[in-house]
Design a protein around this motif. Structure first.
Motif, PDB file in Angstrom:
ATOM      1  N   THR A  17       0.677  -1.239  -0.118  1.00  0.00           N
ATOM      2  CA  THR A  17       0.124  -0.138   0.005  1.00  0.00           C
ATOM      3  C   THR A  17       0.964   1.537   0.117  1.00  0.00           C
ATOM      4  OG1 THR A  17      -0.110  -0.224   2.519  1.00  0.00           O
ATOM      5  CG2 THR A  17      -2.176  -0.836   1.017  1.00  0.00           C
ATOM      6  N   ARG A  69      -6.404   0.421  -8.185  1.00  0.00           N
ATOM      7  CA  ARG A  69      -6.561   0.681  -6.691  1.00  0.00           C
ATOM      8  C   ARG A  69      -7.061   2.111  -6.489  1.00  0.00           C
ATOM      9  NH1 ARG A  69      -2.281  -1.106  -3.391  1.00  0.00           N
ATOM     10  NH2 ARG A  69      -2.021  -3.467  -3.589  1.00  0.00           N
ATOM     11  N   ASP A 111     -10.824   7.683  -4.483  1.00  0.00           N
ATOM     12  CA  ASP A 111      -9.854   7.514  -3.104  1.00  0.00           C
ATOM     13  C   ASP A 111      -8.692   6.261  -3.869  1.00  0.00           C
ATOM     14  OD1 ASP A 111     -11.384   8.864  -1.701  1.00  0.00           O
ATOM     15  OD2 ASP A 111     -12.237   7.391  -0.686  1.00  0.00           O
ATOM     16  N   HIS A 112      -7.488   6.791  -3.289  1.00  0.00           N
ATOM     17  CA  HIS A 112      -6.397   6.015  -3.602  1.00  0.00           C
ATOM     18  C   HIS A 112      -6.197   4.799  -2.533  1.00  0.00           C
ATOM     19  CE1 HIS A 112      -4.412   8.485  -7.154  1.00  0.00           C
ATOM     20  NE2 HIS A 112      -5.929   8.662  -7.144  1.00  0.00           N
ATOM     21  N   ARG A 113      -6.100   3.682  -2.893  1.00  0.00           N
ATOM     22  CA  ARG A 113      -5.670   2.534  -1.847  1.00  0.00           C
ATOM     23  C   ARG A 113      -4.243   2.419  -1.959  1.00  0.00           C
ATOM     24  NH1 ARG A 113     -11.069  -1.117  -2.423  1.00  0.00           N
ATOM     25  NH2 ARG A 113     -12.491   0.247  -1.474  1.00  0.00           N
ATOM     26  N   PHE A 114      -3.428   3.326  -2.252  1.00  0.00           N
ATOM     27  CA  PHE A 114      -2.008   3.303  -2.165  1.00  0.00           C
ATOM     28  C   PHE A 114      -1.730   4.743  -1.989  1.00  0.00           C
ATOM     29  CE2 PHE A 114      -0.663   5.191  -6.047  1.00  0.00           C
ATOM     30  CZ  PHE A 114      -2.140   5.128  -6.745  1.00  0.00           C
ATOM     31  N   ALA A 115      -0.125   4.851  -1.460  1.00  0.00           N
ATOM     32  CA  ALA A 115       0.433   6.109  -1.688  1.00  0.00           C
ATOM     33  C   ALA A 115       1.650   5.710  -2.103  1.00  0.00           C
ATOM     34  CB  ALA A 115       0.572   6.598  -0.024  1.00  0.00           C
TER      35      ALA A 115
END
Ligand code: TPP
Ligand code: TPP
Ligand code: SF4
Ligand code: SF4
Ligand code: MG
Ligand code: MG
Lengths: 343, 599, 599, 343
Positions: free
Chosen positions: B225, B250, B255-259
């Protein structure tokens, strides 16, 4: 500020206490510890949501001394900004408090500091600035003023790095300078900084009684008590109280924060420094630089419009740390689609 | 005329980089792949952006061998600067396709020389000289298609896929390929070309993919993630591809389910990753040697404070900046013991692209289970080249998040000591910041700490923790990939290898066997070493440890693991930066078998 | 009453740090030294500035043993927080001198307990409570002088020297010492105290000096002209003392014949040093573990670009921040192979203070001769404590500046290839920037280069250079300090050790011999290992490698050097952070001799 | 500028040439290489005294492409400032030219850059600023402007770091911004920078034709040619020519350098930017920041009074590198005196 025994969360001030300090008796850093406790208590911060990050130094030890019910991470020297940023990304709801020293930030940490400002990590970043390396016994740091004399006679030959000036140039949205001995100002600034969405710098002069407290040292208690020029009286009014305040007394500037709370700045002489004016901020910093006889404290610059990192990254409400395979793995069909490109 | 060689030769394309030949080369290789014939391309490119000599090898091998051969059967020479050398490199009986403008000095009569007027052929298609240069590459695709007997429709389909979505470009390129093909047909006699690709059915269900893309996909499926990274060859494409995949798969409702954070350097990369891992993300970075060095301090922090992190090291030639676009396996020992003081990390050593995919998922499980930085070592050869791989499996198991206690569990167990060995496996429990339970909060530090995470300078308290950590890491063999045995267990000549060395070793063992030298092999896939390695070494009269570094780093690790092995272990080393070839391995082993060296 | 013990016991002072006891403790130790009796003080201090428990051990040993004993014959207890533990630590038959205010709970009747009203005794001298605290320490100097029979005049002279130049302070302190002395004489019966110091003539011509001061003096005499540093415990005093010495002895007519730059971190420290070394300064830095980690990338650059540099590592307990004021020998392997890729550095391992002085001169010669970073490993125990040492010799030899060609020499030799092995020793020639000769300029880089310093990505050119560098470093054994043999060569039980471990090992061997276990020893003083180590190990039935780290780092290095040694080598480890004691060594070796472990 | 075939040292321009460049055809960095050669030739710099330092990147490769008769050191990524400072201390007579990239300086090198400025190492520090990482194929660097689009479509989401602004705040005495395509300005600036005693920053926009040359990219050639606003026309007049110039044409500012040479700044419109006025410098930088439509080039700030490192360190005339044992070892008596303290 109400002096209630318990705050909005029903917690008492002691619920924000930490382990016993092992710093020298009288160290400015211990004052800041108390101010952080005070601010967190009054702002009703949920301790379980607090992340306390630091580097290495006397100052960086202090996260152990406040909010024991929060989560602390005392990382490596000068590199706390990256750790704090990572943690903040993993769970954007965490209230990230960073405590650093002048050596930790302006010497070894200069690069990471600049880049955390640039990324606008949503955190409070307090530099406990004493102009020396306390923990390694008193060498000059990069925020020491040129020409300053140390116990023992050594004189610092290099110009200081003004972290506030650098932060302003790098687009920081919340830049304050304060003095550990001014609890009222510090508590208000910390509360406002917590509310600020983005990187909030508080460069707090915090005397080292053991290695940099000569009476003529611009980082010493005596000097500061006499030469601290406040730009304004800082107050913080949280959102839930802001409604009931219908009038701002004369000669007070009200600086609204996006959540409905506001910072009130009252004049101490004819003029009030307006932190939302970047040119005014630069003038204050330049005055501070030229005027060797004073240090100017208060909220130097404020710009609520800077987009914090978690927004730039479009992080959703559910923290990354809690997502599971059903939320993270693309489905079989999507997976097949990905592989298709490799056939 | 030499007899026809079917599906067993190497085509080498010599150009300058930045000239757009990468697409053409990939098209050629992929065409072979789609014809069902095993193929392995290798891009030997310089460490600059444009204008320097570059070579692209396409090995066609019915037997499925994937190592570099070191020989060049068909050479396509477009680079004036290197044409002499390139012409000289063609194997006797081989074929040279060369730009007629630079063919002046070629005097070889033991090969077939085909001169092609590239510039002239493309002129009608492109007034712009830059575009002309790009298109010239499609000419040799056409010529090669004709001479090697590639399937015309397949080539055209691959061209279409390569430029998918850009119809005009597809058309233009297809036309130029056709021009090349027709020029060749009209000018040369393909029947005389001894090297032919004949369709087979050997690549069905296989993938054709770069190692770095496999790593990225593994990370995606493994639930990564957070990625904190800093660009460096040859690792950048791991993160770039991962970000690309995450943006595609993702993002839910905006919304991003990662950074993904591009750091300012590698110190910050690992700092970001440790911060994120500490706070509960499945976090990774990818880098190469110089980045590993810069991560040294944080690696020790992660080890001692017990924070999960995945670090992928796509190795390149060291030391220092070394040769950034050449391959080596030279960071094994520095990763194993990265940082000052006593440390010792879990190191994964995937050998091949499917293993990269598998292990880059598993790395996250291991990092969280063992609460420690896990190093996954790939290299430039695997990472930046296309390879055939078994089709990747969709992961069936849930993530292993390790021993994390949430508020509910804490309410039940009613006790929590962050650094205590509760289960006898050396692995403590942890809580995530933000957990709402009075027992949950603890303080993490790289300084001396007790089992309850309190600061200490007490000798016994300190020692209890570091001793447990050693036990914990030693115990990771329970979960790390076991080594792979191959060959007759009774054979007493062993070959031990790992990572990309696998491809040359497998071929070398066949060659040795054909030469009457029987061997068995063990391919190591993780550090600390498993007990099987001891058994393997002790069952041999001699063990050749094959690796791509100067100092024999793995050989030394094995020696320390296996008492009495000094006399058995011989270092077979290659570290000049090209992908390892089987002949290099065969030569060294054969020489030693004839005249054993005394170590 | 126990029999009198003369010149063989340890006095332990338990206080809080920042309370000014350091002066008093040093005065006590130095008094014993000046009485001609061997003495070794050890300051066990916490990693903070003031207010935490701290202990100071003063070992008095007629036989000259300098290791920590682990026993406490005389304890002076001033710290309320630890008084119970301190009282308990006194050896049966021992003596406790304790502040009467905190003596409440003491119940031991197997020791002599002397309660002293510190506060009261100093009250007349100081109205200010801070000063009173400082002066209280002089009271116990007086009491100890009386009870242990220290020479009164010597004590007073040492006090005078300690505060030299500040007459009033000297007077005040001397008076307070006298008060303590008189109080003791009036209250206790010194004759009953079994522990006595009797004058001898065993320290004449010896120095009493900290290892870090010796390192600084060595650097000064070794011609160090540049120091780039970043403060870190326990190394800071090396640089601070060096700067102090240079300001005193290297300023001529206002011109400084040295440059000291306090860097922003350790990456920059080594960068500064490499820049200076490249341009011809004799340059150094000093640091501890975390700094070593941060220097990893630059260390590989120095190795591959062949730039002289001296790096002193004053080791402390790792990993990560570890215990910054505790001692270990835990950076041996990280220094030896610091950086990614294949490297291998010259490492010096001084054992004792005179060797620190010698080797910190020699380090500069080696760095310039071998054109490479040289690591000198000391540790907190040697670095920050006072030790007895043979009087340092004034250096007779000129500096060895290595193979540097100046304009004149270039005019003669008429050829210069920066990275070529001209003399067959793997060491090339270099020129210094600013040399005015057309042959002199060259380009230095950490990327692939040829013998003539040109950029290359050519396999052979690359390999030629890295192979030569390996030969060069291997050849350094010609000039690095050889290991020291001790004991009967025919003995087959070996003890191998290095650095500060020396002191405990020497004593331990005597104890073992007394117990009937004869040993011979080898003390290693440099890496790469010398051939003598192989001979030594092979001449033994068992070799105990004694060191202060968890993983047995040197033992592994020896194993790799000596084929077939796995069964011989046994790790004797201590890594809890206190200075190593002989009994720890004896216990492990005796246990193994009784019941041999199988490695 | 005279177009003589040989300079004061009797050297021809080719004596300042280096190896053949391996950069992309048209790369801005190659322009700067030519400008450095031109400047060194015209200023009559002794090549043997030149030290060329760099980090890693396309830009950092260029020291191999100029002044082959100088001494080059291509160090590690982002850490050139420390290496250059060390070299400069070892031999203060060396003319230290540093070449870096925006990634090399503003990303990985930010800390070392700030500290080299603070120490005031006597060197010319050229940032070949293209807003991307060229050598690693086009990732955004920390000097990329926010909102800028890359080939392929990616958009940079973080604000740029303005190295000139940071340098001014850190007390740098020579701060210039230029454009690789403006040879005249660059040559004058480099010549003046060489003359400056202390750290001289030239932040030179130098387009990457391969990865950041879209027509709307503020780091691309097209954009720059149209949007480059010169603050003034910069000229450099060396000491030996300065005598003979008796009059400065109207609307020209003469900025004297300590050695007798001077910088002439001619107006291009009504006003001339005076670089000796720090407030004016800050205004220019602020205008540059706000005015997304232009880049302002010229000598932004100049302060000859900053003491260079070698003076702070009191280094003598004889370089440290050449001192021998007779000059470095204290005599026997002094040695005995030192030991005395330890008996
Ligand atoms: C990599 C590394 N280098 C050096 C040190 C030693 N060190 C510990 S704290 C410190 C300086 C602390 O100064 P500052 O940040 O100003 O904190 P203060 O003690 O003054 O509050 C240093 C240099 C370290 N811990 N790690
Ligand atoms: C420690 C380290 N990390 C990463 C790299 C890979 N790397 C090489 S050059 C470069 C960036 C160069 O960008 P810039 O300084 O802007 O130079 P340009 O190529 O654009 O001129 C990077 C990240 C490296 N060499 N070393
Ligand atoms: S040394 Fe200075 S900074 Fe550190 S605890 Fe003491 S007073 Fe505070
Ligand atoms: S990639 Fe860009 S910066 Fe690098 S050489 Fe090419 S044009 Fe120049
Ligand atoms: Mg400080
Ligand atoms: Mg760039």
């Amino acid at each position: 500020m109400s002096e209630a025994d318990s705050n909005a969360l029903g917690l008492a001030k002691k619920d924000y206490a930490g382990a016993k300090s092992t710093l020298c008796l009288g160290c400015g850093h211990d004052q800041i510890t108390r101010e952080i406790i005070e601010a967190a208590f009054h702002s009703g911060v949920d301790p379980f949501n607090v992340v306390k990050t630091s580097g290495i130094g006397c100052s960086s030890k202090t996260p152990a001394y406040f909010i024991a019910q929060g989560y602390g991470i005392n990382s490596v020297h000068g590199r706390m900004p990256s750790v704090a940023t990572g943690a903040n990304c993993a769970n954007r709801h965490l209230v990230t408090l960073g405590v650093s020293g002048d050596g930790d930030t302006a010497s070894i940490g200069m690069g990471q500091f600049c880049h955390a400002v640039r990324r606008n990590t949503d955190m409070v970043y307090i530099v406990e600035n004493n102009g020396v390396y306390g923990l390694t016994k008193g060498q000059f740091s990069a925020t020491s003023e040129k020409g300053v004399r140390k116990k023992g006679g050594d004189v610092n030959e290099f110009a200081e790095i003004d972290l506030c000036a650098v932060a302003v140039e790098l687009g920081c949205g919340f830049v304050a300078r304060s003095f550990s001995g001014d609890a009222k100002q510090m508590v208000a600034l910390i509360r406002a900084a917590i509310q600020h969405e983005g990187f909030a710098l508080i460069d707090c002069i915090s005397p080292c009684v053991t290695f940099n407290n000569l009476s003529d040292s611009p980082r010493g208690f005596d000097w500061l008590r006499e030469h601290n020029l406040k730009l304004h009286e800082v107050g913080f009014v949280p959102e839930y109280e802001a409604q009931s305040v219908d009038q701002i007394p004369g000669k007070t500037l009200r600086v609204d924060m996006p959540d409905g709370s506001y910072i009130s700045l009252s004049a101490l002489d004819e003029s009030i420094h307006d932190p939302t004016d970047i040119q005014a901020a630069r003038r204050v910093l330049e005055r501070d630089r030229l005027d060797k006889g004073h240090v100017y404290t208060g909220l130097i610059y404020y710009n609520p419009k800077s987009e914090p990192l978690h927004e730039v990254l479009h992080l959703g409400d559910k923290p990354l740390s809690l997502l599971d395979e059903s939320e993270l793995r693309p489905g079989r069909q999507a997976f097949d689609g990905i592989l298709q490109a490799y056939t | 005329m030499s007899p026809t060689v079917v599906n067993d030769f190497t085509v080498t394309v010599a150009t300058v980089n930045g000239s757009g030949s990468a697409s053409s080369n990939t098209i050629l290789a992929k065409t072979v792949f789609r014809m069902g014939v095993p193929v392995t391309p290798k891009n030997l490119f310089p460490s600059n952006i444009a204008g320097l000599p570059t070579w692209f090898l396409i090995r066609v091998s019915e037997k499925g061998y994937q190592a570099r051969t070191g020989t060049h059967e068909v050479v396509i020479a477009l680079n004036a600067e290197t044409v002499a050398k390139d012409a000289a490199s063609v194997r006797k009986g081989g074929v040279l396709i060369v730009d007629e403008k630079i063919a002046g000095g070629i005097t070889r009569d033991d090969i077939a020389v085909h001169k092609v007027p590239f510039a002239e052929l493309v002129k009608p298609f492109a007034p712009d000289p830059r575009l002309r240069k790009l298109l010239a590459n499609m000419i040799y695709v056409g010529v090669a298609t004709d001479l090697l007997g590639l399937d015309r429709e397949t080539v055209m389909k691959v061209v279409a896929d390569q430029f998918a979505g850009r119809e005009k470009i597809v058309k233009l390129n297809q036309e130029v390929v056709k021009v090349g093909l027709e020029y060749s047909r009209d000018t040369f006699d393909a029947a005389k070309c001894p090297f032919k690709v004949e369709s087979r059915d050997l690549t069905r269900d296989k993938l054709f993919i770069e190692g770095n893309a496999a790593a990225a996909l593994g990370a995606l499926m493994g639930g990564c993630t957070f990625v904190g990274w800093y660009p460096i060859t040859p690792s950048s494409s791991v993160c770039e591809e991962l970000i690309h995949l995450a943006k595609e798969h993702r993002v839910v409702g905006g919304d991003h389910r990662f950074a993904a954070v591009q750091a300012e350097d590698e110190l910050a990369s690992l700092g970001l990753v440790l911060g994120a891992g500490w706070a509960g993300a499945r976090a990774m970075t990818a880098t190469a040697g110089p980045g590993i060095s810069l991560m040294a301090e944080f690696a020790g922090f992660g080890y001692y404070a017990e924070i999960p992190a995945v670090v992928m090291d796509i190795q390149r030639v060291g030391p220092s900046t070394g040769m950034p676009t050449r391959t080596q396996q030279c960071d094994v020992s520095s990763c194993l013991n990265l940082s000052h003081g006593d440390t010792g990390h879990i190191v994964l050593l995937p050998g091949g692209i499917d293993e990269i995919y598998e292990q880059s998922q598993q790395a996250f499980d291991l990092a969280e289970r063992y609460q420690t930085p896990v190093f996954l070592l790939s290299d430039l050869d695997m990472g930046m080249n296309y390879w055939m791989a078994e089709r990747f499996a969709y992961p069936e198991r849930p993530f292993d998040r390790g021993k994390v206690l949430d508020a509910e569990q804490l309410a039940q167990v009613k006790a929590f000591a962050r650094y205590k060995d509760v289960d006898g496996d050396g692995i403590p429990y942890r809580t995530l910041p933000g957990t709402h339970h009075a027992l949950a909060p603890y303080f993490t530090r790289g300084s001396g700490h007790t089992e309850t995470a309190a600061y200490t300078e007490d000798s016994d308290e300190y020692q209890k923790v570091v001793d447990r950590i050693k036990r914990k890491i030693d115990g990771s063999v329970r979960d790390t990939p076991a080594p792979i045995h191959e060959g007759d267990p009774d054979c007493d000549v062993g070959v031990l290898h790992y990572g990309s060395t696998r491809f040359a070793v497998e071929e070398a063992r066949d060659m040795l066997a054909a030469d009457g030298i029987a061997t068995k092999a063990m391919r190591v896939r993780a550090l600390p070493l498993h007990a099987e390695v001891v058994e393997f070494v002790q069952s041999c009269r001699v063990v050749y440890v094959v690796e791509q570094n100067r100092d024999g780093q793995m050989a030394d690790i094995v020696r320390l693991k296996v008492p009495g092995s000094a006399g058995l272990i011989k270092k077979v080393l290659y570290y000049a930066g090209m992908p390892l070839s089987a002949t290099t391995v065969v030569e060294q082993i054969t020489a030693d078998q004839r005249e054993p060296s005394h170590v």
